[in-house]
Design a protein around this motif. Structure first.
Motif, short mmCIF file in Angstrom:
data_model
loop_
_atom_site.label_atom_id
_atom_site.label_comp_id
_atom_site.label_asym_id
_atom_site.label_seq_id
_atom_site.Cartn_x
_atom_site.Cartn_y
_atom_site.Cartn_z
N LEU A 1 0.69 -1.24 0.05
CA LEU A 1 0.18 0.07 0.03
C LEU A 1 0.66 1.28 -0.03
CD1 LEU A 1 -2.65 -1.22 2.54
CD2 LEU A 1 -3.34 -0.43 0.14
N VAL A 2 1.76 1.32 0.89
CA VAL A 2 2.77 2.22 0.91
C VAL A 2 3.40 2.58 -0.23
CG1 VAL A 2 4.61 3.63 2.41
CG2 VAL A 2 2.81 2.38 3.49
N SER A 3 4.22 1.61 -0.68
CA SER A 3 4.89 1.71 -1.84
C SER A 3 4.14 2.37 -3.11
CB SER A 3 6.03 0.59 -1.99
OG SER A 3 5.22 -0.74 -2.14
N THR A 4 3.10 1.78 -3.33
CA THR A 4 2.23 1.86 -4.37
C THR A 4 1.72 3.73 -4.40
OG1 THR A 4 1.47 -0.30 -4.72
CG2 THR A 4 0.14 1.26 -5.94
N ILE A 5 1.43 3.99 -3.22
CA ILE A 5 0.67 5.32 -3.04
C ILE A 5 2.19 6.34 -3.29
CG2 ILE A 5 0.34 7.34 -1.24
CD1 ILE A 5 -2.14 5.68 -1.48
N VAL A 6 3.30 6.02 -2.65
CA VAL A 6 4.42 7.09 -2.81
C VAL A 6 4.97 6.94 -4.15
CG1 VAL A 6 6.83 6.88 -2.20
CG2 VAL A 6 5.21 6.62 -0.36
N SER A 7 4.92 5.77 -4.85
CA SER A 7 5.61 5.71 -6.43
C SER A 7 4.53 6.51 -7.16
CB SER A 7 6.09 4.45 -6.73
OG SER A 7 4.98 3.62 -6.85
N THR A 8 3.31 6.00 -7.21
CA THR A 8 2.38 6.68 -7.99
C THR A 8 2.04 8.41 -7.74
OG1 THR A 8 0.87 4.70 -7.58
CG2 THR A 8 -0.16 6.78 -8.78
N PHE A 9 2.29 8.85 -6.43
CA PHE A 9 2.21 10.06 -6.15
C PHE A 9 3.56 11.07 -6.69
CE2 PHE A 9 3.14 14.07 -3.90
CZ PHE A 9 1.83 14.55 -3.53
N THR A 10 4.82 10.19 -6.51
CA THR A 10 6.05 10.69 -7.09
C THR A 10 6.03 10.89 -8.55
OG1 THR A 10 7.01 9.86 -5.09
CG2 THR A 10 8.33 10.60 -7.02
N ALA A 11 5.40 9.94 -9.09
CA ALA A 11 5.51 9.82 -10.69
C ALA A 11 4.55 11.21 -11.32
CB ALA A 11 4.87 8.40 -11.43
N TYR A 12 3.55 11.27 -10.43
CA TYR A 12 2.69 12.19 -10.94
C TYR A 12 3.03 13.44 -10.67
CZ TYR A 12 -0.91 9.24 -13.11
OH TYR A 12 -1.81 8.60 -13.66
N TYR A 13 3.80 13.68 -9.58
CA TYR A 13 4.52 14.98 -9.15
C TYR A 13 5.30 15.45 -9.96
CZ TYR A 13 6.50 18.49 -6.21
OH TYR A 13 6.71 19.75 -5.59
N ILE A 14 6.11 14.75 -10.62
CA ILE A 14 6.92 14.87 -11.56
C ILE A 14 6.42 15.09 -13.02
CG2 ILE A 14 9.11 14.11 -12.88
CD1 ILE A 14 9.90 12.75 -10.22
N TYR A 15 5.30 14.39 -13.20
CA TYR A 15 4.57 14.62 -14.47
C TYR A 15 4.02 16.00 -14.64
CZ TYR A 15 0.89 13.75 -17.78
OH TYR A 15 0.09 13.97 -18.85
N SER A 16 3.43 16.43 -13.47
CA SER A 16 2.69 17.62 -13.43
C SER A 16 3.38 18.69 -13.27
CB SER A 16 1.61 17.58 -12.08
OG SER A 16 0.69 16.34 -12.29
N TRP A 17 4.67 18.65 -12.53
CA TRP A 17 5.52 19.70 -12.43
C TRP A 17 5.69 20.80 -13.61
CZ3 TRP A 17 8.08 21.61 -8.20
CH2 TRP A 17 8.72 22.56 -8.57
N PRO A 18 5.63 20.51 -14.84
CA PRO A 18 5.85 21.44 -15.83
C PRO A 18 4.69 22.12 -16.09
CG PRO A 18 6.63 19.26 -16.77
CD PRO A 18 6.12 19.06 -15.38
N THR A 19 3.49 21.82 -15.91
CA THR A 19 2.05 22.49 -16.00
C THR A 19 2.23 23.79 -15.04
OG1 THR A 19 1.07 20.32 -16.24
CG2 THR A 19 -0.26 22.42 -15.80
N TYR A 20 2.69 23.49 -13.84
CA TYR A 20 2.58 24.58 -13.00
C TYR A 20 4.18 25.30 -12.77
CZ TYR A 20 -1.55 22.31 -11.71
OH TYR A 20 -2.91 21.93 -11.92
N PHE A 21 4.99 24.96 -13.22
CA PHE A 21 6.37 25.46 -13.20
C PHE A 21 6.87 25.57 -14.65
CE2 PHE A 21 5.82 24.60 -8.81
CZ PHE A 21 6.44 25.82 -8.01
N PRO A 22 6.49 25.94 -15.47
CA PRO A 22 6.89 25.84 -16.89
C PRO A 22 8.23 26.45 -17.37
CG PRO A 22 5.14 27.48 -16.88
CD PRO A 22 5.04 27.04 -15.56
N ASP A 23 8.58 27.36 -16.39
CA ASP A 23 10.03 28.03 -16.38
C ASP A 23 10.95 27.31 -15.80
OD1 ASP A 23 8.60 29.72 -18.62
OD2 ASP A 23 8.06 31.02 -16.72
N SER A 24 10.65 26.47 -15.06
CA SER A 24 11.70 25.92 -14.16
C SER A 24 11.58 24.37 -14.19
CB SER A 24 11.45 26.18 -12.68
OG SER A 24 10.89 27.59 -12.43
#
Ligand code: ATP
Ligand code: ATP
Ligand code: MG
Ligand code: MG
Ligand code: MG
Ligand code: MG
Length: 278
Positions: A96-119
Motif C-alpha cells: 500500500l505505502v510503496s504504491t501510493i508513494v511511487s504513484t504520487f511521485t510519478a504524478y508529481y514529476i509529471y505535473s510539475w511542468p504544468t505549474y512551473f513551465p519555466d523551471s
C-alpha cells in the motif's frame, strides 16, 4: 522458476498485513523540501504553484485507487485514507505505502511542468517517504484528520506573520523569530492587522485550511431523493450483495473527484457527505 532450489528464500519475507476493519491512513511527506523549496524559489510563506502540483498528484492517486475515501494535504505532505473495508493488496502495508508513494511521485514529476513551465526539474529529483497507520474507530480517524488540519492552521498563522515581519516589516529571520516567541494566535492576528493591515481571515482558504480530495456523488441536497438512495446503498457495506458491491465500485470509479479547501474538523463537512465514512 517454479520449484527451484532457490525458492526457499521467499520464506524470508515477513507478513505485514494491517489490522482488518480499521481505517488505513497512508501519509507521505516530501524529502528535504525545505531545500527543494529554496532550489525552485518557492514563494514564502506559500507557493500556490507548489500546492497545485501536490494537489494534481494527489488527485491522480485518488483516481487510480478507488479504495481511497478521502485525502488531505498541506505543505509537502498528503494523507490518504483507505476505507476500513478495503482489501486492496490484502492490506499489506509495504504494498500500500510503496504504491501510493511511487504513484504520487510519478504524478508529481509529471505535473510539475504544468505549474512551473519555466523551471524544469533537475536532479536531485523530488521524492517522498510514506507510512501506514491504522485507526480503529471513526473518532480516531476524525481526530487524525483534525490533527493535520489544526497543524496546517497553526503553521500557516505562524508563517504568515513571520514572513510579514520580514517582507513588510523589514526584519531579518532572527528578529522575526524573537518577535513571535511566546505569542498566542490572538497576538499574531493582532500583529498582522495592526502593523500590516492584514486580516488573517481574508487569507486564501487553500493556505488556511489545506486541501481535501474526495469523491462527490452529486452533492447531497436535502430535497434530492435519488441521491439519498445512492447514499443508502453505500451505507451498508456489510450486507451488500455481490452485484451491489460491483455497482458501488462502478459508482466510485465514475464519481467526480473534487479538490476543496474546507473545514474538516467540524461535523458539518462529514454530515453533508455521509458516504465518506459509511
Ligand atoms: P523532511 O525530509 O524531514 O520532511 P523537509 O525539509 O521536507 O524535511 P518538512 O517539515 O516536511 O521538512 O517541511 C516542508 C518544507 O517545505 C517547509 O520548509 C516548507 O516551508 C516547504 N514547503 C512545502 N510546500 C511549500 C509551499 N507550497 N510553499 C512554500 N514552501 C513550501
Ligand atoms: P502486479 O501488479 O501484481 O505486479 P504485474 O502485471 O506487474 O502485476 P508481474 O508478475 O510483476 O505482474 O509481471 C510483470 C509483467 O510485465 C510480466 O507480464 C512481464 O512479461 C511484463 N514485463 C516486464 N518487463 C518486461 C520487459 N522488459 N519486456 C516484456 N515484458 C515485460
Ligand atoms: Mg518528514
Ligand atoms: Mg518534508
Ligand atoms: Mg512536511
Ligand atoms: Mg508487477
Amino acid at each position: 522458476m517454479a520449484n527451484s532450489k532457490f525458492e526457499y528464500v521467499k520464506h524470508f519475507e515477513q507478513p505485514d498485513t494491517l489490522l482488518p476493519n480499521t481505517w488505513i491512513v497512508v501519509r507521505i511527506d516530501g524529502r528535504g523540501f525545505t531545500k527543494f523549496a529554496n532550489k525552485y524559489s518557492f514563494a514564502k510563506p506559500n507557493d500556490r504553484r507548489a500546492l497545485d502540483v501536490m494537489n494534481a498528484a494527489a488527485k491522480a492517486v485518488v483516481t487510480e485507487l478507488p479504495d481511497i475515501t478521502i485525502a488531505y494535504g498541506v505543505s509537502d505532505e498528503y494523507s490518504f485514507v483507505f476505507h476500513k473495508s478495503s482489501t486492496l493488496f490484502e492490506r499489506r502495508a509495504s504494498k500500500l505505502v510503496s504504491t501510493i508513494v511511487s504513484t504520487f511521485t510519478a504524478y508529481y514529476i509529471y505535473s510539475w511542468p504544468t505549474y512551473f513551465p519555466d523551471s524544469p526539474l533537475a536532479p536531485p529529483l523530488p521524492s517522498f517517504d510514506g507510512r501506514a497507520v491504522c485507526y480503529p474507530s471513526l473518532q480516531n480517524l476524525r481526530d487524525y484528520m483534525s490533527w493535520r488540519q489544526v497543524d496546517c492552521h497553526i503553521n500557516n498563522l505562524y508563517n504568515t506573520t513571520f514572513w510579514a515581519l520580514i517582507q513588510l516589516g523589514g526584519m531579518d529571520g532572527k528578529e522575526a523569530e524573537k518577535e513571535l516567541a511566546g505569542t498566542f494566535a490572538a497576538d499574531k492576528n493582532e500583529i498582522l492587522f495592526k502593523r500590516f493591515n492584514i486580516n488573517y481571515n481574508n487569507e486564501p482558504e487553500i493556505y488556511k485550511k489545506g486541501s481535501v480530495i474526495f469523491r462527490d456523488y452529486e452533492l447531497v441536497e436535502p430535497d434530492s431523493h435519488h441521491v439519498a438512495e445512492d447514499v443508502e446503498d453505500l451505507a451498508q457495506p456489510a450486507q451488500q450483495s455481490k452485484t451491489q458491491m460491483e455497482n458501488d465500485k462502478k459508482k466510485r470509479a465514475k464519481a467526480r473527484i473534487t479538490v476543496e479547501h474546507l473545514d474538516i474538523i467540524k461535523d458539518d463537512f462529514w454530515n453533508r457527505r455521509p458516504w465518506l465514512l459509511s
